[in-house]
Design a protein around this motif. Structure first.
Motif, PDB file in Angstrom:
ATOM      1  N   VAL A 130      54.394  -4.971 -16.526  1.00 47.15           N
ATOM      2  CA  VAL A 130      56.069  -5.161 -16.744  1.00 47.15           C
ATOM      3  C   VAL A 130      56.099  -5.718 -18.160  1.00 47.15           C
ATOM      4  O   VAL A 130      55.465  -5.926 -18.876  1.00 47.15           O
ATOM      5  CB  VAL A 130      55.990  -6.516 -15.901  1.00 47.15           C
ATOM      6  CG1 VAL A 130      55.987  -6.280 -14.229  1.00 47.15           C
ATOM      7  CG2 VAL A 130      55.302  -7.748 -16.215  1.00 47.15           C
ATOM      8  N   PRO A 131      57.321  -5.785 -18.639  1.00 48.87           N
ATOM      9  CA  PRO A 131      57.885  -6.284 -20.179  1.00 48.87           C
ATOM     10  C   PRO A 131      57.460  -7.679 -20.172  1.00 48.87           C
ATOM     11  O   PRO A 131      57.814  -8.389 -19.516  1.00 48.87           O
ATOM     12  CB  PRO A 131      59.416  -5.908 -19.901  1.00 48.87           C
ATOM     13  CG  PRO A 131      59.427  -4.919 -18.993  1.00 48.87           C
ATOM     14  CD  PRO A 131      58.607  -5.291 -17.790  1.00 48.87           C
ATOM     15  N   ASP A 132      56.826  -7.680 -21.509  1.00 46.56           N
ATOM     16  CA  ASP A 132      56.477  -9.121 -21.691  1.00 46.56           C
ATOM     17  C   ASP A 132      57.742 -10.016 -22.028  1.00 46.56           C
ATOM     18  O   ASP A 132      57.602 -11.145 -21.723  1.00 46.56           O
ATOM     19  CB  ASP A 132      55.738  -9.344 -23.292  1.00 46.56           C
ATOM     20  CG  ASP A 132      54.252  -8.624 -22.914  1.00 46.56           C
ATOM     21  OD1 ASP A 132      53.657  -8.639 -21.849  1.00 46.56           O
ATOM     22  OD2 ASP A 132      53.496  -8.520 -24.045  1.00 46.56           O
ATOM     23  N   VAL A 133      58.721  -9.529 -22.477  1.00 43.79           N
ATOM     24  CA  VAL A 133      59.892 -10.409 -22.855  1.00 43.79           C
ATOM     25  C   VAL A 133      60.507 -10.626 -21.601  1.00 43.79           C
ATOM     26  O   VAL A 133      61.294 -11.721 -21.479  1.00 43.79           O
ATOM     27  CB  VAL A 133      60.893  -9.350 -23.763  1.00 43.79           C
ATOM     28  CG1 VAL A 133      60.466  -9.223 -25.110  1.00 43.79           C
ATOM     29  CG2 VAL A 133      61.223  -8.212 -23.060  1.00 43.79           C
ATOM     30  N   ASN A 134      60.420 -10.261 -20.330  1.00 44.11           N
ATOM     31  CA  ASN A 134      61.022 -10.607 -19.200  1.00 44.11           C
ATOM     32  C   ASN A 134      60.216 -11.455 -18.495  1.00 44.11           C
ATOM     33  O   ASN A 134      60.616 -12.333 -18.016  1.00 44.11           O
ATOM     34  CB  ASN A 134      61.551  -9.431 -18.427  1.00 44.11           C
ATOM     35  CG  ASN A 134      62.371  -8.457 -18.999  1.00 44.11           C
ATOM     36  OD1 ASN A 134      62.031  -7.433 -19.375  1.00 44.11           O
ATOM     37  ND2 ASN A 134      63.715  -8.794 -19.007  1.00 44.11           N
ATOM     38  N   ALA A 135      58.859 -11.361 -18.537  1.00 45.28           N
ATOM     39  CA  ALA A 135      57.781 -12.093 -18.093  1.00 45.28           C
ATOM     40  C   ALA A 135      57.808 -13.415 -18.525  1.00 45.28           C
ATOM     41  O   ALA A 135      57.817 -14.521 -17.742  1.00 45.28           O
ATOM     42  CB  ALA A 135      56.393 -11.311 -18.109  1.00 45.28           C
ATOM     43  N   VAL A 136      57.951 -13.426 -19.890  1.00 40.87           N
ATOM     44  CA  VAL A 136      58.011 -14.849 -20.577  1.00 40.87           C
ATOM     45  C   VAL A 136      59.219 -15.551 -20.140  1.00 40.87           C
ATOM     46  O   VAL A 136      59.120 -16.979 -19.862  1.00 40.87           O
ATOM     47  CB  VAL A 136      57.973 -14.706 -22.235  1.00 40.87           C
ATOM     48  CG1 VAL A 136      58.400 -16.070 -22.899  1.00 40.87           C
ATOM     49  CG2 VAL A 136      56.671 -14.195 -22.692  1.00 40.87           C
ATOM     50  N   HIS A 137      60.334 -14.832 -19.952  1.00 41.19           N
ATOM     51  CA  HIS A 137      61.527 -15.688 -19.248  1.00 41.19           C
ATOM     52  C   HIS A 137      61.275 -16.140 -17.975  1.00 41.19           C
ATOM     53  O   HIS A 137      61.726 -17.329 -17.597  1.00 41.19           O
ATOM     54  CB  HIS A 137      62.631 -14.903 -19.264  1.00 41.19           C
ATOM     55  CG  HIS A 137      63.977 -15.325 -19.074  1.00 41.19           C
ATOM     56  ND1 HIS A 137      65.331 -14.720 -19.434  1.00 41.19           N
ATOM     57  CD2 HIS A 137      64.424 -16.748 -18.748  1.00 41.19           C
ATOM     58  CE1 HIS A 137      66.133 -15.762 -19.524  1.00 41.19           C
ATOM     59  NE2 HIS A 137      65.772 -16.881 -18.842  1.00 41.19           N
ATOM     60  N   ALA A 138      60.598 -15.794 -17.138  1.00 38.98           N
ATOM     61  CA  ALA A 138      59.977 -15.954 -16.001  1.00 38.98           C
ATOM     62  C   ALA A 138      59.145 -17.428 -15.953  1.00 38.98           C
ATOM     63  O   ALA A 138      59.459 -18.219 -15.118  1.00 38.98           O
ATOM     64  CB  ALA A 138      59.263 -14.949 -15.125  1.00 38.98           C
ATOM     65  N   LEU A 139      58.452 -17.496 -17.201  1.00 39.39           N
ATOM     66  CA  LEU A 139      57.390 -18.374 -17.345  1.00 39.39           C
ATOM     67  C   LEU A 139      58.388 -19.758 -17.766  1.00 39.39           C
ATOM     68  O   LEU A 139      58.110 -20.853 -17.404  1.00 39.39           O
ATOM     69  CB  LEU A 139      56.371 -18.302 -18.484  1.00 39.39           C
ATOM     70  CG  LEU A 139      55.331 -17.045 -18.205  1.00 39.39           C
ATOM     71  CD1 LEU A 139      54.336 -17.030 -19.551  1.00 39.39           C
ATOM     72  CD2 LEU A 139      54.849 -17.182 -16.840  1.00 39.39           C
ATOM     73  N   GLU A 140      59.226 -19.591 -18.449  1.00 36.46           N
ATOM     74  CA  GLU A 140      60.389 -20.483 -18.917  1.00 36.46           C
ATOM     75  C   GLU A 140      61.119 -21.240 -17.775  1.00 36.46           C
ATOM     76  O   GLU A 140      61.315 -22.245 -17.578  1.00 36.46           O
ATOM     77  CB  GLU A 140      61.423 -19.775 -19.690  1.00 36.46           C
ATOM     78  CG  GLU A 140      62.372 -21.026 -20.404  1.00 36.46           C
ATOM     79  CD  GLU A 140      63.246 -20.185 -21.171  1.00 36.46           C
ATOM     80  OE1 GLU A 140      63.795 -21.203 -22.189  1.00 36.46           O
ATOM     81  OE2 GLU A 140      63.999 -19.322 -20.860  1.00 36.46           O
ATOM     82  N   HIS A 141      61.152 -20.347 -16.520  1.00 40.59           N
ATOM     83  CA  HIS A 141      61.602 -21.002 -15.173  1.00 40.59           C
ATOM     84  C   HIS A 141      60.628 -21.675 -14.473  1.00 40.59           C
ATOM     85  O   HIS A 141      60.971 -22.234 -13.256  1.00 40.59           O
ATOM     86  CB  HIS A 141      62.373 -19.843 -14.421  1.00 40.59           C
ATOM     87  CG  HIS A 141      63.578 -19.314 -15.072  1.00 40.59           C
ATOM     88  ND1 HIS A 141      64.471 -18.422 -14.464  1.00 40.59           N
ATOM     89  CD2 HIS A 141      64.158 -19.703 -16.173  1.00 40.59           C
ATOM     90  CE1 HIS A 141      65.747 -18.023 -15.210  1.00 40.59           C
ATOM     91  NE2 HIS A 141      65.203 -18.783 -16.396  1.00 40.59           N
ATOM     92  N   GLY A 142      59.530 -21.765 -14.906  1.00 43.12           N
ATOM     93  CA  GLY A 142      58.335 -22.420 -14.257  1.00 43.12           C
ATOM     94  C   GLY A 142      57.455 -21.700 -13.276  1.00 43.12           C
ATOM     95  O   GLY A 142      56.659 -22.088 -12.515  1.00 43.12           O
ATOM     96  N   ALA A 143      57.385 -20.249 -13.596  1.00 45.50           N
ATOM     97  CA  ALA A 143      56.533 -19.416 -12.711  1.00 45.50           C
ATOM     98  C   ALA A 143      55.262 -19.372 -13.497  1.00 45.50           C
ATOM     99  O   ALA A 143      54.813 -19.617 -14.649  1.00 45.50           O
ATOM    100  CB  ALA A 143      57.160 -17.921 -12.732  1.00 45.50           C
ATOM    101  N   VAL A 144      54.063 -19.061 -12.561  1.00 44.64           N
ATOM    102  CA  VAL A 144      52.723 -18.721 -12.805  1.00 44.64           C
ATOM    103  C   VAL A 144      52.547 -17.297 -12.883  1.00 44.64           C
ATOM    104  O   VAL A 144      52.910 -16.794 -11.835  1.00 44.64           O
ATOM    105  CB  VAL A 144      51.900 -19.455 -12.023  1.00 44.64           C
ATOM    106  CG1 VAL A 144      50.364 -18.976 -12.133  1.00 44.64           C
ATOM    107  CG2 VAL A 144      51.716 -21.050 -12.258  1.00 44.64           C
ATOM    108  N   TRP A 145      51.901 -16.840 -13.920  1.00 42.94           N
ATOM    109  CA  TRP A 145      51.985 -15.213 -13.868  1.00 42.94           C
ATOM    110  C   TRP A 145      50.295 -15.000 -13.905  1.00 42.94           C
ATOM    111  O   TRP A 145      49.689 -15.329 -14.692  1.00 42.94           O
ATOM    112  CB  TRP A 145      52.477 -14.780 -15.228  1.00 42.94           C
ATOM    113  CG  TRP A 145      52.711 -13.421 -15.512  1.00 42.94           C
ATOM    114  CD1 TRP A 145      52.242 -12.445 -14.690  1.00 42.94           C
ATOM    115  CD2 TRP A 145      52.619 -12.664 -16.952  1.00 42.94           C
ATOM    116  NE1 TRP A 145      52.298 -11.150 -15.248  1.00 42.94           N
ATOM    117  CE2 TRP A 145      52.693 -11.240 -16.605  1.00 42.94           C
ATOM    118  CE3 TRP A 145      53.005 -13.241 -18.352  1.00 42.94           C
ATOM    119  CZ2 TRP A 145      52.768 -10.454 -17.605  1.00 42.94           C
ATOM    120  CZ3 TRP A 145      53.239 -12.280 -19.277  1.00 42.94           C
ATOM    121  CH2 TRP A 145      53.012 -10.952 -19.034  1.00 42.94           C
ATOM    122  N   VAL A 146      50.080 -14.128 -12.816  1.00 41.51           N
ATOM    123  CA  VAL A 146      48.742 -13.626 -12.488  1.00 41.51           C
ATOM    124  C   VAL A 146      48.387 -12.251 -13.393  1.00 41.51           C
ATOM    125  O   VAL A 146      49.149 -11.448 -12.810  1.00 41.51           O
ATOM    126  CB  VAL A 146      48.054 -13.765 -11.307  1.00 41.51           C
ATOM    127  CG1 VAL A 146      46.776 -13.115 -11.260  1.00 41.51           C
ATOM    128  CG2 VAL A 146      48.501 -15.163 -10.749  1.00 41.51           C
TER     129      VAL A 146
END
Length: 227
Positions: A130-146
């Motif tokens: 997945v694109p880093d730039v979109n995944a980082v936005h998910a982290l900003e919302h409080g997600a954990v990325w495996v």
């Protein structure tokens, strides 16, 4: 020998009166049966409702107790140390929305400028990168990325995928170029784990899914894009 001195009309009237009495007796008897049935049914329904209410109350109490126990377990896990965890100063992780690619200093990234569209992260397992730039936005919302780089065992990947699918505010995807076989990232936080049964997995999820590190608590993990 006896004779009925009543006229035929009198006899007919007597018969009618007798029939009327019988009909009234039958009607009264039927009414009594109906009333008794209604009373019995009403009593049954009251008992059923009472029992259902008691059962429902007991069920809610049990659910509340289980929720309380689960929350206590989560807090206990969140308080336990996460060995070899890496932390970045949140003040150095910029949060501007950009429409271009971003060169992040870590792989996978744990924060920084990102795309205005977040990656859907409501327990989503992505089969492709997945694109880093979109995944980082998910982290900003409080997600954990495996993330995994292809060196993890299929069993570990399957068990981690099951955890993600059952956990809102989490996502999982392949990631080429990362140092460890399996890595967990949150905003400003990251750790490499040995496998799905590594105790740090549960601790990381407990601490960072919508954790205190979240820059935008309450922001959604749905309504974004799917990779």
């Amino acid at each position: 020998m006896s004779f009925d001195h009543r006229t035929p009309m009198d006899q007919t009237r007597g018969t009618d009166r007798a029939r009327d009495r019988r009909n009234r007796v039958v009607a009264i008897g039927l009414s009594a049966v109906v009333v008794a049935g209604l009373l019995g049914f009403g009593t049954y329904m009251l008992l059923e409702k009472s029992e259902a209410k008691e059962n429902d109350g007991a069920s809610r109490a049990q659910d509340g107790k289980q929720t309380e126990q689960t929350e206590q377990e989560r807090k206990k896990l969140a308080a336990e140390p996460i060995a070899d965890e890496r932390t970045w100063d949140a003040k150095t992780l910029t949060r501007h929305h950009v429409g271009t690619d971003v060169k992040y200093p870590m792989k996978p990234p744990v924060g920084g400028n990102h795309n205005p569209a977040w990656l859907n992260c409501d327990g989503v397992v992505y089969e492709k990168a997945v694109p880093d730039v979109n995944a980082v936005h998910a982290l900003e919302h409080g997600a954990v990325w495996v993330t995994h780089n292809g060196k993890a065992s299929p069993d570990d990947i399957g068990r981690l995928a099951s955890r993600v699918r059952s956990t809102p505010f989490s996502l999982m995807s392949p990631y080429e170029g990362q140092a460890g076989a399996i890595m967990l990232s949150a905003w400003g936080k990251q750790v490499t784990v040995d496998g799905a049964d590594d105790p740090r997995v549960a601790r990381f999820f407990a601490r960072y899914v919508q954790g205190a590190q979240t820059p935008e608590p309450g922001a959604p993990c749905t309504g974004g894009i799917d990779g």
